[in-house]
Enzyme design. Structure first.
Site, PDB file in Angstrom:
ATOM      1  N   ASP A   1       0.730  -0.924   0.151  1.00 55.41           N
ATOM      2  CA  ASP A   1      -0.016  -0.426   0.120  1.00 55.41           C
ATOM      3  C   ASP A   1       0.847   1.662  -0.177  1.00 55.41           C
ATOM      4  O   ASP A   1       0.268   2.093   0.064  1.00 55.41           O
ATOM      5  CB  ASP A   1      -0.572   0.039   1.401  1.00 55.41           C
ATOM      6  CG  ASP A   1      -2.069  -0.923   0.953  1.00 55.41           C
ATOM      7  OD1 ASP A   1      -2.566  -1.654   0.123  1.00 55.41           O
ATOM      8  OD2 ASP A   1      -2.577  -1.044   2.268  1.00 55.41           O
TER       9      ASP A   1
ATOM     10  N   ASP B   1      -5.726  -8.054  14.697  1.00 52.55           N
ATOM     11  CA  ASP B   1      -4.923  -9.405  15.127  1.00 52.55           C
ATOM     12  C   ASP B   1      -5.757 -10.029  16.021  1.00 52.55           C
ATOM     13  O   ASP B   1      -5.359 -11.340  16.300  1.00 52.55           O
ATOM     14  CB  ASP B   1      -3.691  -9.295  15.095  1.00 52.55           C
ATOM     15  CG  ASP B   1      -3.382  -7.890  16.323  1.00 52.55           C
ATOM     16  OD1 ASP B   1      -4.197  -7.744  16.469  1.00 52.55           O
ATOM     17  OD2 ASP B   1      -1.689  -7.762  16.083  1.00 52.55           O
TER      18      ASP B   1
END
Length: 488
Positions: free
Chosen positions: A88, A236
């Site tokens: 990105d 996460d």
């Protein structure tokens, strides 16, 4: 009731709350002495699964080449592994990646350079986007500051012979742990997490968490748990709790180390901790109800709740740090009129000593040089307390924002590589509100006041707390981009 008594009672109540947290950590420490899960190399070479390695990247020009070179050395059949570079970036990183892929020889793995039009959902969005085209039955993930071991897949895949295992997490190790007092202090916290908390939760039947990197997922587990979601800063932890709440089991391999790079400046460390702290509060807000409605054991639910509450400890830390020097001074001056005040004072101080013990055990367990770790422990842990103090005020704002549901951007932790310290620049892409800077400066003056008071009245505890406050907020305000390398 006079003001000094109110301060003392408030200090005791807050210490009592902190004691509950520390007592839970002590239980995890005891549980951590149980049997460790051993790595397994028992794989059928004729029936190896397809693996996808995902590398989520954003502006990592100083470390991306090191990451790609290490991934290229992973030992696994070429036709059974694909590497997705989820890029990105908006800087030179993309050019470095293209050059690396262009120089690959025919014996290398299949490296796929994936670029999105925008950074929707940040890291979670990049991982989810890669999943759409990935071929792997298992998904290994590494952040830019990691150096995957060539044996990583061989050491972790054996655990998946149990079909209930959805994730295998490995322990982080640090290539630059000894480069400065700041990195040594950071390792105090992380070694305690990997050497006490992860082991204790695993042995006690609690929920453990994917640490965002250096782990490998069963794709089916990700899909059944709702996939990667970008509504928290800790995607996460969020996915970890969603997966375990529906019955998936996680494995933790303490004896498999995954080398990484610790943040080299105070500002980089604060950037990382802000994201983790606010994200944990967001995950508590999102997942607590799901956790308690799940079929997990009650003990697992209790341990999971403490897990999600970890970052909320900053609310207690800032209060204790600001009250403690006054309490010890007032106690010596004999102006506190409270029954059994000496017993309460010893109780409050004992919480810190318990933390010392937990930190020491966790770091000795993770250390390869126990004598060196012991000798450096006191200065390292005091530096860690100072660093925790310096970030605590801003972490409190982050935790409160997390509970309120206020969103903020995913700010990457700056990484520079061992040879790139000269590239450190002020500011990064992380700015604090001026109002918080003013509050931090007031806290610094407060620490200076109690430091001088402690010296004048020969009050050791007041002096220590005053110095910790003074040092912590000095790091935050004036030394945020210094590396404090031993050689400098």
């Amino acid at each position: 009731m006079n003001v000094t008594n109110i301060i003392f009672y408030s200090w005791i109540v807050i210490n009592g709350l902190l004691f509950i947290h520390v007592f839970h950590e002590l239980i995890l420490m005891l549980l951590s002495f149980g049997k460790r899960v051993q790595k397994s190399n028992d794989l059928d070479p004729t029936n190896l699964p397809m693996i996808t390695v995902q590398l989520p990247l954003y502006n990592e020009k100083f470390v991306v080449k090191r990451l790609l070179e290490s991934v290229a050395k992973i030992e696994y059949p070429k036709d059974k592994l694909e590497v997705q570079i989820l890029d990105d970036s908006s800087d030179e990183t993309s050019g470095i990646i293209k050059e690396f892929i262009g120089n690959l020889n025919q014996d290398s793995f299949h490296f796929i350079h994936i670029q999105r039009e925008d950074r929707v959902a940040y890291k979670a969005g990049a991982l989810a986007h890669g999943m759409e085209t990935s071929k792997g039955e298992f998904i290994a993930i590494f952040d830019a500051d990691f150096i995957p071991d060539p044996q990583f897949l061989k050491q972790t895949l054996g655990s998946f012979q149990n079909p209930e295992i959805g994730l295998v997490q490995t322990r982080w190790t640090y290539i630059n742990e000894d480069s400065s007092i700041l990195t040594r202090a950071q390792s105090i916290m992380l070694n305690t997490h990997f050497g006490i908390e992860q082991l204790g939760r695993k042995n006690g039947g609690g929920f453990i968490n994917f640490n965002g990197t250096a782990g490998i997922w069963r794709r089916k587990c990700i899909d059944q748990s709702g996939g990667w979601q970008g509504d928290t800063l800790t995607e996460d932890l969020d996915l970890s709790f969603r997966a375990q709440s529906i019955g998936w089991k996680f494995e933790y391999l303490f004896d498999v180390g995954s080398p990484s790079e610790l943040p080299v400046t105070f500002e980089a460390y604060r950037t990382q901790q802000f994201r983790w702290s606010k994200g944990a509060a967001e995950c508590l807000r999102k997942n607590a109800r799901t956790l308690w409605k799940s079929n997990a054991k009650r003990s697992s639910k209790v341990m999971g709740t403490f897990h999600l509450l970890n970052s909320s400890v900053y609310l207690l830390v800032i209060a204790i740090l600001l009250l403690s020097p006054a309490v010890f001074y007032f106690n010596q001056a004999d102006v506190i009129d409270v029954p059994y005040k000496d017993v309460f004072t010893v109780f409050g101080a004992s919480v810190i000593y318990m933390l010392f013990l937990i930190f020491l055990v966790g770091n000795l367990r993770a250390s390869t040089n126990k004598l060196k770790t012991t000798l450096l422990f006191i200065p390292s842990v005091l530096t860690y307390f100072a660093m925790t103090t310096g970030i605590s005020l801003y972490m409190v704002f982050g935790v409160i924002e997390g509970y309120m549901g206020k969103k903020s951007a995913f700010v990457r932790t700056p990484k520079f590589g061992e040879s790139e310290v000269k590239n450190i620049k002020k500011g990064y892409d992380f700015k604090k509100e001026k109002s918080i800077l003013i509050l931090e400066f007031i806290c610094l003056l407060y620490g200076a006041f109690w430091t001088v008071t402690g010296i004048n009245f020969m009050n050791f505890m007041t002096l220590i707390y005053g110095l910790i406050i003074l040092t912590g907020f000095s790091l935050s305000l004036f030394f945020k981009n210094r590396t404090f390398r031993w050689s400098s």
